[in-house]
Design an enzyme around this catalytic site. Structure first.
Site, PDB file in Angstrom:
ATOM      1  N   LYS A 278      82.316 154.182 -23.027  1.00 33.51           N
ATOM      2  CA  LYS A 278      81.327 153.126 -23.226  1.00 33.51           C
ATOM      3  C   LYS A 278      80.327 153.132 -22.064  1.00 33.51           C
ATOM      4  O   LYS A 278      80.705 153.286 -20.909  1.00 33.51           O
ATOM      5  CB  LYS A 278      82.009 151.758 -23.295  1.00 33.51           C
ATOM      6  CG  LYS A 278      82.598 151.421 -24.651  1.00 33.51           C
ATOM      7  CD  LYS A 278      83.064 149.975 -24.688  1.00 33.51           C
ATOM      8  CE  LYS A 278      83.530 149.587 -26.079  1.00 33.51           C
ATOM      9  NZ  LYS A 278      83.961 148.179 -26.133  1.00 33.51           N
ATOM     10  N   GLU A 363      93.464 138.987 -36.860  1.00 36.55           N
ATOM     11  CA  GLU A 363      93.390 137.542 -37.035  1.00 36.55           C
ATOM     12  C   GLU A 363      94.559 136.987 -37.834  1.00 36.55           C
ATOM     13  O   GLU A 363      95.075 135.895 -37.516  1.00 36.55           O
ATOM     14  CB  GLU A 363      92.065 137.172 -37.713  1.00 36.55           C
ATOM     15  CG  GLU A 363      90.834 137.433 -36.874  1.00 36.55           C
ATOM     16  CD  GLU A 363      90.297 138.853 -37.012  1.00 36.55           C
ATOM     17  OE1 GLU A 363      89.261 139.149 -36.397  1.00 36.55           O
ATOM     18  OE2 GLU A 363      90.933 139.669 -37.734  1.00 36.55           O
ATOM     19  N   ARG A 391      89.221 135.382 -42.004  1.00 33.41           N
ATOM     20  CA  ARG A 391      90.063 136.540 -42.288  1.00 33.41           C
ATOM     21  C   ARG A 391      91.551 136.181 -42.304  1.00 33.41           C
ATOM     22  O   ARG A 391      92.380 136.989 -42.702  1.00 33.41           O
ATOM     23  CB  ARG A 391      89.804 137.639 -41.246  1.00 33.41           C
ATOM     24  CG  ARG A 391      88.343 137.981 -41.069  1.00 33.41           C
ATOM     25  CD  ARG A 391      88.137 139.174 -40.181  1.00 33.41           C
ATOM     26  NE  ARG A 391      88.419 140.414 -40.896  1.00 33.41           N
ATOM     27  CZ  ARG A 391      88.327 141.622 -40.353  1.00 33.41           C
ATOM     28  NH1 ARG A 391      87.989 141.748 -39.072  1.00 33.41           N
ATOM     29  NH2 ARG A 391      88.583 142.696 -41.061  1.00 33.41           N
TER      30      ARG A 391
END
Length: 614
Positions: A278, A363, A391
């Site tokens: 990243k 979730e 979700r």
């Protein structure tokens, strides 16, 4: 300024470049990315990490005919630049501009709209199945990050893909580790070998020849598994039916191109493990990829300069309350589905590491994990965005509410969220929460009320939700002493005539502003469930018009709750419901978005006057 990039509008033009030119293109893309995102804000570190991978995919595969699906979509800026939207980057995530995520209505190159994680493999598998049924040769490629791979949905799709024997390529973009040069060189060599036609052909030929002697075939397969297992971490994916390749250096274009070209010739489910970094190529983002994940405007030569906020955001108010409450009660635990920074849990994770649980992008698991902990006497606090709680709706109902367990849901990003658009807006939580038995739903109108409502929720022995918006509140001083708010009781904040404005949560501030001009009674309703029925009856008796105001969809929301209450009591009252319309509201400036929905001072006044004159 960009000799190669200036020549490319679509991937077909990219494919005319020589392979030797691609590293220069990658450098130009990184420079453009930093300059562009510095001027607009957006997701930076993840996009810097996928420059070479994006180039290689569009160079090798025939997009848009071949389907390329990006998981979440944070990392698709280079994809957008190479697919005709470079000029649109100047209005990235702005009203009328291009989205920060893939959108099918934006470009034919966006094969699938994404913004929530872990959906790419399922979508790509569906496309692969459709191509087979239609009798066409078409590649389906899913690019998924190591964080998104932690979700159960990703493994459901992997499991299904293996038994379907679909022509599917899953690319795991692993940016949470690095490859040392010697190990990387060995892995690169093995990846090229295992992705090549010779390896695949030899493997099939060997299986055919050895198939007449089953014990020998079984021995050969086991030997192959052990040899590959010693140098690659792909045993799990092999067991799911994939041909695992990697890990390879995701910043080495030569390796990427060779490997992808080899894989392109193979049939069946393929799994390529790519390691990236990243923030690659921009030192500040390499050193702090989390800070540069989602950024505002900044000076590229200076990087991000953090300035102290004039007042705390709701996220910080929640994080501070969580630590203060944890100091008072050892039963409290904090749970997040991979949103430590976004949900304000950094301080809590450091001060109470044993009571902090980041369960990954999962979730559903987060909610049922909280339910299990509550069964054993703990007081779980689930910190979650409104859009992500959707979700885990079945778990919310089945595992928490039916069992009436004391789980607190601290729901961030309620209402509109600006530049992230409809995929991240918390437009529906009041509607999908208030219909569930046993749950209490609170809507704080300011910073202090948020802290006190969280404390009130903690004292209850049943499921509770406190929903608050993104960003800062109106600037009300925060009282450190915690006091419970009377359950289901609103408060009159302004006494007026004829008109009563019933404001829920963030809508109290514009409600008070409109109330001054309208000479209206203004009420801070506080609770969506249970409603203050006694107060509603009083207001209905004393006013010609009741107006409900909420930053939630009108359909099934807080205003609907008030209407149901009046209907149940047999009251025939003139009621006006103001809230979010029955559309997905596109990205833009938050204040402008609220104005477009008629939820600012001027919009409320206009709607009320229109109703009174009708």
């Amino acid at each position: 300024m960009y000799p190669l990039l200036d020549r490319i509008e679509i991937p077909a033009q990219l494919r005319t470049l020589k392979r030797s030119q691609l590293p220069q293109l990658a450098e130009e893309l990184r420079s453009f990315l930093v300059e562009s995102v510095a001027g607009t804000g957006g997701h930076l570190s993840s996009n810097l990490g996928t420059v070479e991978l994006t180039i290689a995919l569009h160079y090798v595969f025939d997009t848009p005919s071949d389907r390329l699906i990006w998981d979440v979509g944070h990392q698709t800026y280079v994809h957008k630049i190479l697919t005709g939207r470079r000029s649109g980057m100047a209005r990235l995530r702005m009203r009328g501009g291009i989205a920060g995520f893939p959108r099918r209505d934006e470009s034919e190159y966006d094969a699938f709209g994404t913004a929530h994680s872990s959906t790419s493999i399922s979508a790509a598998l569906g496309m692969a199945a459709a191509a087979r049924l239609r009798g066409i040769k078409q590649h389906a490629i899913a690019v998924i990050g190591d964080g998104a791979m932690s979700a159960g949905m990703a493994f459901e799709a992997l499991n299904n893909a293996g038994v379907m024997d679909a022509d599917l390529l899953v690319i795991l973009n692993d940016n949470d580790m690095s490859i040392s040069p010697p190990v990387g060189a060995l892995n690169n060599y093995l990846a090229k070998l295992m992705s090549g036609r010779f390896y695949a052909t030899a493997r099939r030929a060997g299986e055919k020849m050895l198939g007449v002697v089953p014990p020998v075939l079984e021995l050969a397969k086991r030997a192959e598994e052990h040899v590959k297992g010693m140098v690659t971490p792909g045993t799990l994916f092999e067991e799911l039916g994939f041909n695992y390749i990697g890990p390879i250096d995701g910043h080495d274009l030569e390796i990427l191109l060779t490997t992808l070209n080899n894989i392109k010739q193979l049939d069946g489910p393929q799994f390529l493990h790519v390691v990236t970094r990243k923030g690659k190529g921009y030192k500040p983002a390499e050193e702090d990829p989390i800070l540069y994940h989602g950024v505002g405007k900044f000076q590229p030569d200076q990087g991000i300069v953090l300035k102290p906020s004039a007042r705390p955001a709701y996220t910080q108010i929640f994080g501070d309350w969580l630590c203060d409450m944890a100091a008072k009660d050892s039963r409290l635990i904090g749970i997040t589905p991979a949103m430590r920074e976004g949900s304000g849990l950094i301080r809590f994770s450091k001060e109470y590491p044993d009571r902090y649980f980041d369960v990954g992008i999962a979730e559903q698991h987060a909610v049922t994990f909280a339910a299990g902990a509550a069964c054993e006497g703990l007081k779980p606090v689930v910190a979650i965005y409104s859009t992500f709680l959707q979700r885990a709706y079945d778990q919310l109902i089945h595992d928490v509410a039916i069992q009436n367990l004391p789980v607190i849901f601290a729901i961030d990003r309620a209402g509109l969220v600006g530049a992230d658009g409809p995929t991240h807006a918390g437009s529906f939580d009041l509607s999908y929460l208030r219909c569930i038995p046993n749950i209490t739903v609170m809507t704080p109108a300011d910073e202090n009320e948020c802290r006190q409502m969280l404390y009130t929720a903690f004292l209850l022995d049943s499921p509770t939700a406190v929903r608050y918006p993104r960003g800062t509140g109106p600037g009300v001083p925060i009282r450190q002493e915690m006091r419970a708010i009377p359950l289901g009781k609103g408060e009159i904040r302004r006494q007026g005539n004829r008109i009563a404005l019933l404001a829920f949560g963030s809508m109290l501030t514009p409600g008070l502003e409109a109330g001054e001009e309208l000479d209206a009674t203004v009420v801070n309703m506080r609770f969506v469930k249970p409603l203050d029925q006694e107060l509603i009856i009083t207001l209905a008796a004393d006013h010609e018009l009741l107006v409900t105001i909420e930053e939630n969809t009108i359909m099934g929301g807080a205003g609907s709750a008030v209407m149901e209450c009046l209907s149940h009591l047999g009251k025939n009252i003139n009621l006006l419901q103001l809230g979010l319309p029955d559309i997905f509201i596109d990205q833009g400036d938050p204040a402008q978005m609220l104005s477009d929905c008629g939820l600012d001072r001027a919009g409320i006044i206009q709607s009320v006057k229109a109703r009174l004159s009708s």
